[in-house]
Motif scaffolding. Sequence first.
Motif, mmCIF file in Angstrom:
data_model
loop_
_atom_site.group_PDB
_atom_site.id
_atom_site.type_symbol
_atom_site.label_atom_id
_atom_site.label_comp_id
_atom_site.label_asym_id
_atom_site.label_seq_id
_atom_site.Cartn_x
_atom_site.Cartn_y
_atom_site.Cartn_z
ATOM 1 N N TYR D 6 0.912 -1.289 -0.049
ATOM 2 C CA TYR D 6 -0.122 0.026 0.145
ATOM 3 C C TYR D 6 0.724 1.119 0.203
ATOM 4 C CZ TYR D 6 -3.148 -3.691 1.756
ATOM 5 O OH TYR D 6 -3.696 -4.757 1.733
ATOM 6 N N PHE D 7 0.544 2.174 -0.807
ATOM 7 C CA PHE D 7 1.377 3.410 -0.911
ATOM 8 C C PHE D 7 0.624 4.686 -0.620
ATOM 9 C CE2 PHE D 7 3.856 0.308 -3.441
ATOM 10 C CZ PHE D 7 4.827 0.340 -2.962
ATOM 11 N N ALA D 8 1.511 5.639 -0.412
ATOM 12 C CA ALA D 8 1.036 7.092 0.012
ATOM 13 C C ALA D 8 -0.475 7.317 0.842
ATOM 14 C CB ALA D 8 0.755 7.432 -1.305
ATOM 15 N N ARG D 9 -1.354 7.802 0.444
ATOM 16 C CA ARG D 9 -2.453 8.242 1.367
ATOM 17 C C ARG D 9 -3.111 6.920 1.697
ATOM 18 N NH1 ARG D 9 -6.426 9.330 -2.015
ATOM 19 N NH2 ARG D 9 -7.243 7.281 -1.387
ATOM 20 N N ALA D 57 -1.404 -2.318 -9.264
ATOM 21 C CA ALA D 57 -0.328 -3.002 -10.105
ATOM 22 C C ALA D 57 -0.041 -4.628 -9.571
ATOM 23 C CB ALA D 57 1.029 -2.490 -9.798
ATOM 24 N N ILE D 62 0.689 -2.141 -14.100
ATOM 25 C CA ILE D 62 -0.878 -1.490 -14.039
ATOM 26 C C ILE D 62 -1.609 -2.526 -14.291
ATOM 27 C CG2 ILE D 62 -2.456 0.179 -14.952
ATOM 28 C CD1 ILE D 62 -0.486 1.465 -13.049
ATOM 29 N N ALA D 76 -0.250 -4.267 -5.703
ATOM 30 C CA ALA D 76 0.118 -3.048 -5.053
ATOM 31 C C ALA D 76 -1.186 -2.285 -5.247
ATOM 32 C CB ALA D 76 1.346 -2.233 -5.521
ATOM 33 N N PHE D 78 -2.807 1.567 -4.707
ATOM 34 C CA PHE D 78 -2.430 3.185 -4.198
ATOM 35 C C PHE D 78 -3.088 4.137 -5.209
ATOM 36 C CE2 PHE D 78 0.227 1.071 -7.753
ATOM 37 C CZ PHE D 78 0.090 1.796 -8.744
ATOM 38 N N PRO D 80 -4.133 7.562 -7.611
ATOM 39 C CA PRO D 80 -3.639 7.760 -8.640
ATOM 40 C C PRO D 80 -2.208 8.667 -8.366
ATOM 41 C CG PRO D 80 -5.998 8.652 -8.539
ATOM 42 C CD PRO D 80 -5.522 7.980 -7.215
ATOM 43 N N VAL D 81 -1.359 8.523 -9.315
ATOM 44 C CA VAL D 81 0.123 9.112 -9.024
ATOM 45 C C VAL D 81 0.045 10.591 -9.351
ATOM 46 C CG1 VAL D 81 0.806 6.931 -9.989
ATOM 47 C CG2 VAL D 81 0.606 8.857 -11.574
ATOM 48 N N THR D 82 0.946 11.123 -8.640
ATOM 49 C CA THR D 82 1.078 12.655 -8.628
ATOM 50 C C THR D 82 2.564 13.172 -8.543
ATOM 51 O OG1 THR D 82 0.842 12.952 -6.134
ATOM 52 C CG2 THR D 82 -0.989 13.350 -7.409
ATOM 53 N N GLY D 83 3.355 12.412 -9.534
ATOM 54 C CA GLY D 83 4.733 12.544 -9.570
ATOM 55 C C GLY D 83 5.355 13.783 -10.156
#
Lengths: 152, 152, 84, 84
Positions: D6-9, D57, D62, D76, D78, D80-83
């Motif tokens: 799990y990533f980020a928020r 993913a 993806i 995984a 997560f 939506p990405v915000t790179g």
Amino acid sequence: MTVRIQTKDFDAGREIAALRQGDPGIGAIASFVGVVRNVNDGDKVTEMTLEHYPGMTEKSIARIIGQAKSRWNIFDALVVHRVGRLKPLDQIVLVVVTGAHRGDAFAACEFIMDYLKTRAPFWKKEQTPEGERWVESRESDDIAAGRWRLKG
Amino acid sequence: MTVRIQTKDFDAGREIAALRQGDPGIGAIASFVGVVRNVNDGDKVTEMTLEHYPGMTEKSIARIIGQAKSRWNIFDALVVHRVGRLKPLDQIVLVVVTGAHRGDAFAACEFIMDYLKTRAPFWKKEQTPEGERWVESRESDDIAAGRWRLKG
Amino acid sequence: MITVLYFARLREALGKASEQIALPAGVTDLGALRALLRSRGGAWAEEMADGKAVRAAVNQDIAHGDTRINDGDEVAFFPPVTGG
Amino acid sequence: MITVLYFARLREALGKASEQIALPAGVTDLGALRALLRSRGGAWAEEMADGKAVRAAVNQDIAHGDTRINDGDEVAFFPPVTGG
């Protein structure tokens, strides 16, 4: 191609020199440096933290560079992306693309940047005077990435 | 804005750092470096000499940057152009454009480069194993500059 | 008097980088000046011929055949540019 | 067993960066795995809800609801990405 995810800063001039070293066929080098701004959506940003998905990040960026190479006549590409805690004025990302001519180098560099912003697994958390917040996905970035699909 | 015509080399990293120094509103820096290739139109190039029109060169480049500023949302731009004797692998030209967002910075940087190649008063003489020759104006460069006129 | 500059291939072919010219009566635009230079014959006739791709500037702005020329102007003739 | 990241928020809301899960019979695709996680209730029900913008993913590619999941996979979840 070179893909590096790192916490430390980079020097665009040195990276450009290393990427083009010894190749006398290179006539054009397009680069992009992304920098932390002190504002986002109108709010003051004092610091940010960039998180990523180790493994998938490198793999997805390598795939993006491969797509750029198949689409445009370019020689090589470099991506350096920082993660961790960053402050306004800090450099975040560097993309360098070499080629014989400028049109292809510019297009591939912008293509890679658009994909980095919209597809590569990075997440940004901003610290503002009102507290922390995870940055939401930006509609304008999705539009920029979509442009390339229309051209395919 | 900064326009420099010089015989000596430049360091892209240092120029980028100087241009963006202390401006925390900058989020995007697009750059282009032009390099002497060892081939042109199929012939081997061992050396070249770049001549220019002192005075008009600086004036016309400043005007081009002014046009870019009025057309795109960018903050500042730098052009460093070398003249005199240059060899394959030597850097010729550097364009750096700063802005809040990447789309405008990329477009303005490419616009300035297209005009540098087609409008600014520079003339290239190449030394090849068969002797010297003045480079003829390239049709593809005129097409690149024409693109922008259609958009106006 | 006007100052006339020649660049690149033109400078080499004409054997001259610059010169001062007293404008004769009737030479009031760039086209007339080009005709005057052409009338010198030899390399001048060849390089300033109508069919040749010669570009020009008056006071460092790109100019055309109907661009006016006045005393004190800086006029330049050169081939199409091949920069960067 | 599969590994779930799990990533980020999402990582913060779920209080977990990774876990090992033994796939129950019938959980053969990503959609079924997401339903399984949702059934834990609380933050899981909220973050894995159908209306939530959750990306995923499988083995670092993806993936979508109908992407197959097999023993040994790395999955995984997560935002939506915000790179960049």
